[in-house]
Write an enzyme that holds these catalytic residues in place. Sequence first.
Site, PDB file in Angstrom:
ATOM      1  N   ASP A 205      -1.400 -10.810  -6.783  1.00 46.90           N
ATOM      2  CA  ASP A 205      -1.139  -9.950  -5.999  1.00 46.90           C
ATOM      3  C   ASP A 205      -0.202 -10.561  -4.732  1.00 46.90           C
ATOM      4  OD1 ASP A 205      -1.559  -7.125  -4.738  1.00 46.90           O
ATOM      5  OD2 ASP A 205      -2.501  -8.187  -3.110  1.00 46.90           O
ATOM      6  N   GLU A 270       3.308 -10.607  -8.406  1.00 42.84           N
ATOM      7  CA  GLU A 270       4.108  -9.576  -7.768  1.00 42.84           C
ATOM      8  C   GLU A 270       4.828 -10.206  -6.813  1.00 42.84           C
ATOM      9  OE1 GLU A 270       2.880  -5.731  -4.904  1.00 42.84           O
ATOM     10  OE2 GLU A 270       1.704  -7.701  -4.654  1.00 42.84           O
TER      11      GLU A 270
HETATM   12  C1  GLC Z   1      -0.209  -5.294  -3.329  1.00 41.02           C
HETATM   13  C2  GLC Z   1      -0.695  -4.199  -4.076  1.00 41.02           C
HETATM   14  C3  GLC Z   1      -1.145  -3.110  -2.981  1.00 41.02           C
HETATM   15  C4  GLC Z   1      -1.968  -3.467  -2.106  1.00 41.02           C
HETATM   16  C5  GLC Z   1      -1.360  -4.844  -1.457  1.00 41.02           C
HETATM   17  C6  GLC Z   1      -2.268  -5.546  -0.576  1.00 41.02           C
HETATM   18  O1  GLC Z   1       1.190  -4.941  -2.982  1.00 41.02           O
HETATM   19  O2  GLC Z   1      -0.086  -3.827  -5.095  1.00 41.02           O
HETATM   20  O3  GLC Z   1      -1.682  -1.864  -3.835  1.00 41.02           O
HETATM   21  O4  GLC Z   1      -2.338  -2.526  -1.155  1.00 41.02           O
HETATM   22  O5  GLC Z   1      -0.873  -5.820  -2.307  1.00 41.02           O
HETATM   23  O6  GLC Z   1      -3.165  -6.063  -1.246  1.00 41.02           O
END
Ligand code: GLC
Length: 539
Positions: A205, A270
């Site tokens: 993440d 991500e």
């Molecule tokens: C990422 C996740 C999202 C979350 C954010 C903070 O972007 O996909 O859902 O709110 O991180 O952890």
Amino acid sequence: MNMAQSSHRWWDREVGYEVYIRSFVDGNGDGIGDFPGLTEKLDYLAWLGVGIVWITPFYPSPMCDFGYDVADYTGVDPLFGTLDDFDACIAEAHRLGLRMLIDLVPNHSSDQHPWFQASRADPDSPMRGYYHWRDPALGGGPPNNWISHFGGPAWTYDEATEQYYLHLFLPEQPDLNWSNPKLVREFDDVLAFWLDRDVDGFRVDVAHGLVKNMLMPDNPQRFPITPDMSPRQAFGCYDHRYDLDQAGTTAIYRRWRAVAERYDALLLGEVYLRDNNPNQVSRYVANQDGLHRAFYFAPMHTPWDPVAMWSTFRDALDAAPRDLSWAISSHDDPRAPTRLGGGELGQSRSLAYCVLLFALPGLPFLYQGDELGLEDVDVPLDRCLDPVAIRNQNPADGRDACRTPMPWSPGPAGGFTDGAETWLPVDRADAHTVSAQQDDPGSVLYKYQELLAVRHELGDLHAGELEWMTDRAAAVIGFRRGDCVCALNVAEVATDFQLPSGKWRLAFSSQRPAGAVAEAAISLDAPEGVLLVRVPDTA
Ligand code: GLC
Ligand code: CA
């Protein structure tokens, strides 16, 4: 073994599937998805043809950001089950031949995590340095101009210790300090804990956010922020020169990569950089020593326009020829059929678009419900739960619309739960449920199943070198990989697409049955995505 075979990794041939666990299946009737529910439906994912399942966070959490606020990195929140339920889920997945990725949230913890509790309670605690604490600016106020993705300043003042702590998301999600070697070692243990429990890898993440410039200079502001802007737009008004995408981030992934390789595990990041600059994203997967794959989000924001799409993919593949991950929807963004025009048009465009993404080098993902052609659900403000919607009193700023429960069968609560309530409304037509579509060979679901099967079968879609067949001016985006050709008609009208010499069999079409053999050219509907395979000369 030749080179291609020896460098083959288990994820090269697979399509992934994102399970938003709260909304997948409820096993105990409390209206919230959980591990027992997921375990029961893994055979559906195997039937669909998925090879990798990514499960969103399930750790103990106060759920301020629905699990992305982790209070214990090595547990399971009772809402989702127990560690035994987790183990049973992984074991069943492996029995079915599925690989399981879990969501690692290293940028921030929950403010309820014992590390943060200790850090907050005592400035002399060794855990103070696990987070970013700073004195107020000279003259008072936050230490710098950084803002949160979710609106408001990225700093919250702690009265007791008279310092501010940093949070790039909610105040309940304090950012961890990755320049602290002790914190780095804590996460080594977290990784080992889950790898020893047999997970097949991690979705990381906010992979672009871990390292901050420790001098904490102001970010340059690019545009003025106006009151009508969403938090996401306001965040984009800054050049995130000092809080995101810092040099040094990839060193963390190199460290993890060494561990992952010992377990043959996948690291998928991500990397959500607002401008979607592929050169920035490619750094995370460069040199074969950092992340194995990184999500590239531009396809979720690119308009249905041939020039925009062609440039998006061309630039991305120039920067990272084989290491990106693709998706049309996620738990953070509008569902593709909604974004691409809604109704049947949105659905056919989404499937046609998937044909292209599934044929590109890299690792494609579906988000639960993509395979049913699901659109966003209109969630009224009084049922919204995403803190971003609530803070801004605007459902459109939140992400509830794309997070509603999976509709499994017609009837109450769409078969998602046996209970009376669901955490978000289900609100789906019978025709949009899994069972209704499984009973109908002409359904969207069967189209996706067929696409997955064809992708699996066509070896050149995993290994073939990509050659573009069309240029920026064309209404059809087309490319060749070995003996396979992929084409997507983005025009508003049927369009001819020139084929290379020889005979080509239609292996998949988003619009019509496969099987026909074409020569010289094929006329594509609007929209239509196709995969063609060369018919050997002797045939
Ligand atoms: C990422 C996740 C999202 C979350 C954010 C903070 O972007 O996909 O859902 O709110 O991180 O952890
Ligand atoms: Ca439940």
